[in-house]
Design a protein around this motif. Structure first.
Motif, PDB file in Angstrom:
ATOM      1  N   ALA A 275      51.624  41.883  45.159  1.00 55.85           N
ATOM      2  CA  ALA A 275      51.026  41.428  43.896  1.00 55.85           C
ATOM      3  C   ALA A 275      51.543  40.061  43.480  1.00 55.85           C
ATOM      4  N   ASP A 276      52.746  39.692  43.951  1.00 52.39           N
ATOM      5  CA  ASP A 276      53.275  38.358  43.655  1.00 52.39           C
ATOM      6  C   ASP A 276      52.463  37.279  44.357  1.00 52.39           C
ATOM      7  N   ILE A 277      51.719  37.656  45.387  1.00 53.59           N
ATOM      8  CA  ILE A 277      50.897  36.716  46.140  1.00 53.59           C
ATOM      9  C   ILE A 277      49.453  36.729  45.645  1.00 53.59           C
ATOM     10  N   THR A 278      48.898  37.932  45.521  1.00 49.66           N
ATOM     11  CA  THR A 278      47.473  38.049  45.194  1.00 49.66           C
ATOM     12  C   THR A 278      47.202  37.986  43.701  1.00 49.66           C
ATOM     13  N   GLY A 279      48.145  38.477  42.887  1.00 52.39           N
ATOM     14  CA  GLY A 279      47.927  38.580  41.455  1.00 52.39           C
ATOM     15  C   GLY A 279      47.727  40.033  41.045  1.00 52.39           C
ATOM     16  N   THR A 280      47.584  40.261  39.755  1.00 48.65           N
ATOM     17  CA  THR A 280      47.424  41.631  39.248  1.00 48.65           C
ATOM     18  C   THR A 280      46.711  41.589  37.903  1.00 48.65           C
ATOM     19  N   HIS A 281      46.301  42.759  37.435  1.00 46.13           N
ATOM     20  CA  HIS A 281      45.672  42.851  36.121  1.00 46.13           C
ATOM     21  C   HIS A 281      46.729  43.164  35.060  1.00 46.13           C
ATOM     22  N   MET A 282      46.736  42.393  34.001  1.00 44.19           N
ATOM     23  CA  MET A 282      47.655  42.593  32.884  1.00 44.19           C
ATOM     24  C   MET A 282      46.851  42.933  31.629  1.00 44.19           C
ATOM     25  N   PHE A 283      47.428  43.794  30.792  1.00 42.42           N
ATOM     26  CA  PHE A 283      46.714  44.209  29.575  1.00 42.42           C
ATOM     27  C   PHE A 283      46.825  43.124  28.513  1.00 42.42           C
ATOM     28  N   ASN A 284      45.671  42.670  28.039  1.00 45.93           N
ATOM     29  CA  ASN A 284      45.598  41.667  26.989  1.00 45.93           C
ATOM     30  C   ASN A 284      45.465  42.382  25.648  1.00 45.93           C
TER      31      ASN A 284
ATOM     32  N   SER B 234      45.459  41.288  22.577  1.00 47.39           N
ATOM     33  CA  SER B 234      44.598  40.681  21.560  1.00 47.39           C
ATOM     34  C   SER B 234      43.124  41.014  21.790  1.00 47.39           C
ATOM     35  N   LYS B 235      42.732  41.157  23.074  1.00 43.03           N
ATOM     36  CA  LYS B 235      41.339  41.470  23.392  1.00 43.03           C
ATOM     37  C   LYS B 235      41.126  42.932  23.766  1.00 43.03           C
ATOM     38  N   ASN B 236      42.256  43.663  23.902  1.00 40.08           N
ATOM     39  CA  ASN B 236      42.203  45.088  24.230  1.00 40.08           C
ATOM     40  C   ASN B 236      41.519  45.347  25.577  1.00 40.08           C
ATOM     41  N   VAL B 237      41.758  44.439  26.540  1.00 40.58           N
ATOM     42  CA  VAL B 237      41.188  44.583  27.883  1.00 40.58           C
ATOM     43  C   VAL B 237      42.242  44.158  28.916  1.00 40.58           C
ATOM     44  N   PHE B 238      42.003  44.575  30.172  1.00 38.23           N
ATOM     45  CA  PHE B 238      42.848  44.127  31.268  1.00 38.23           C
ATOM     46  C   PHE B 238      42.278  42.813  31.816  1.00 38.23           C
ATOM     47  N   SER B 239      43.121  41.802  31.920  1.00 40.11           N
ATOM     48  CA  SER B 239      42.703  40.504  32.438  1.00 40.11           C
ATOM     49  C   SER B 239      43.423  40.213  33.750  1.00 40.11           C
ATOM     50  N   LEU B 240      42.714  39.571  34.651  1.00 40.18           N
ATOM     51  CA  LEU B 240      43.305  39.227  35.947  1.00 40.18           C
ATOM     52  C   LEU B 240      44.208  38.006  35.815  1.00 40.18           C
ATOM     53  N   VAL B 241      45.446  38.167  36.242  1.00 32.43           N
ATOM     54  CA  VAL B 241      46.372  37.044  36.359  1.00 32.43           C
ATOM     55  C   VAL B 241      46.413  36.671  37.837  1.00 32.43           C
ATOM     56  N   ARG B 242      45.778  35.578  38.168  1.00 36.28           N
ATOM     57  CA  ARG B 242      45.627  35.191  39.574  1.00 36.28           C
ATOM     58  C   ARG B 242      46.952  34.740  40.179  1.00 36.28           C
ATOM     59  N   GLY B 243      47.191  35.179  41.409  1.00 34.69           N
ATOM     60  CA  GLY B 243      48.398  34.789  42.117  1.00 34.69           C
ATOM     61  C   GLY B 243      48.252  33.437  42.787  1.00 34.69           C
ATOM     62  N   PRO B 244      49.308  32.947  43.407  1.00 35.24           N
ATOM     63  CA  PRO B 244      49.290  31.619  44.031  1.00 35.24           C
ATOM     64  C   PRO B 244      48.348  31.508  45.226  1.00 35.24           C
ATOM     65  N   VAL B 245      47.817  32.636  45.727  1.00 33.39           N
ATOM     66  CA  VAL B 245      46.878  32.580  46.844  1.00 33.39           C
ATOM     67  C   VAL B 245      45.533  31.990  46.418  1.00 33.39           C
TER      68      VAL B 245
END
Length: 321
Positions: free
Chosen positions: A80-89, A91-102
């Motif tokens: 996940a440190d490479i590809t990224g992961t979904h983090m809970f936002n 303020s918007k009450n949704v999961f947002s993708l935090v893109r990794g360095p790939v």
């Protein structure tokens, strides 16, 4: 020679000139890296620390107008440190993708063999299909996505050797040697005069010769480089010979044939030709095939190297007239 092929050759020549403003010497390494980029493949760069591998890829990104990211591989690095992961936002009450360095164009996987196989494998889908799957959803990567992975050829303690399947994903293995005395002297003088290569790059002294938009179109121009049928047969014969040579335990797969043809076309373009010659195939045979071969232990004990085996194969296979 058509206009598109001429534009490709002109861009390649300008790129080498601009990179030379920062990277002293290493002409062969720069040439092989450009071949990897314009064939839309990946490269494994091997060399001791301090030779400028990271600086080289950063410079190539600047010259070709592409994004750059660096991943320092360590034993505790997770996929996940490479590809990224979904983090809970919240303020918007949704999961947002935090893109990794790939999610970049040129990705430097620094000391890739420092991370375990599970983490190394996070790059496999990205390298082969230019897409990443995160939480069962697939995301496309840049069309020009290129991985430059580095390895230290000396220090093996605490490393995880790349499996054969992953090494096969790299079209080229590029050996980066220490500079010649004249080149090292030039580097030392530039450091003393406060013109270090890193400073040259940061001061915008390097010009951009391409953009992400036309890089893909320029790469397509390699299809216009003529390669005759007898040279295709020559490349196939070389690769097939790696499977039957007495010193080789495991020979190259057909992906090696594909890589040899792609690299020879790009090499011809680098030499300002619109046709492939046997010399183009010979010039790219070692970088394309060396990391795909496994020698028999008894021949390794005798001191035989993979490079020497490939050179012998090139001598054995009949060159087309």
């Amino acid at each position: 020679m058509n206009a598109d092929t001429h534009a490709l050759q002109e861009t390649l020549a300008k790129a080498r000139e601009e990179v030379a403003k920062v990277i002293i010497g290493q002409e062969h390494v720069v040439k092989m890296c450009l071949i990897a980029i314009f064939t839309r493949q990946h490269a494994l760069i091997e060399g001791v620390p301090g030779l400028g591998k990271t600086l080289l890829v950063r410079t190539l990104a600047k010259v070709l107008g592409c994004d750059f990211s660096r991943i320092q591989f360590t034993p505790d690095l997770m996929p996940a440190d490479i590809t990224g992961t979904h983090m809970f936002n919240m303020s918007k009450n949704v999961f947002s993708l935090v893109r990794g360095p790939v999610f970049t164009t040129f990705c430097l996987a620094d000391e890739i063999n420092r991370a375990p196989a599970k983490t190394q494998s996070a790059l496999l889908q990205a390298m082969q299909e230019r897409e990443v799957s995160i939480d069962r959803k697939t995301y496309p990567l840049d069309k020009n996505f290129t991985v430059f992975a580095t390895q230290n050829p000396i220090e093996f303690e605490g490393t995880y050797p790349l499996p054969e399947a992953q090494k096969d994903r790299f079209m080229l293995k590029i050996i980066m040697e220490p500079p010649l005395k004249e080149e090292e002297l030039m580097l030392a003088k530039r450091m003393v005069e406060d013109h270090a290569p890193e400073k040259t790059l940061s001061e915008d002294s390097v010009n951009m010769v391409a953009s992400p938009e036309n890089l893909t179109e320029l790469a397509k121009c390699l299809n216009d480089i003529v390669i005759k049928e007898e040279l295709i047969n020559y490349a196939v014969d070389i690769v097939r010979k790696t499977r039957s040579h007495k010193a080789v335990l495991v020979g190259s797969s057909p992906r090696g044939t594909q890589g040899l043809l792609l690299a020879s076309r790009a090499n011809a373009a680098m030499e300002d030709r619109d046709f492939v010659t046997p010399d183009d195939i010979k010039a790219t045979a070692v970088p394309v095939l060396a990391h795909r071969l496994v020698l028999r232990p008894e021949f390794e004990l005798e001191g035989l190297t993979v490079d020497e085996v490939i050179e012998r194969i090139l001598q054995d296979v009949t060159v087309p007239r």
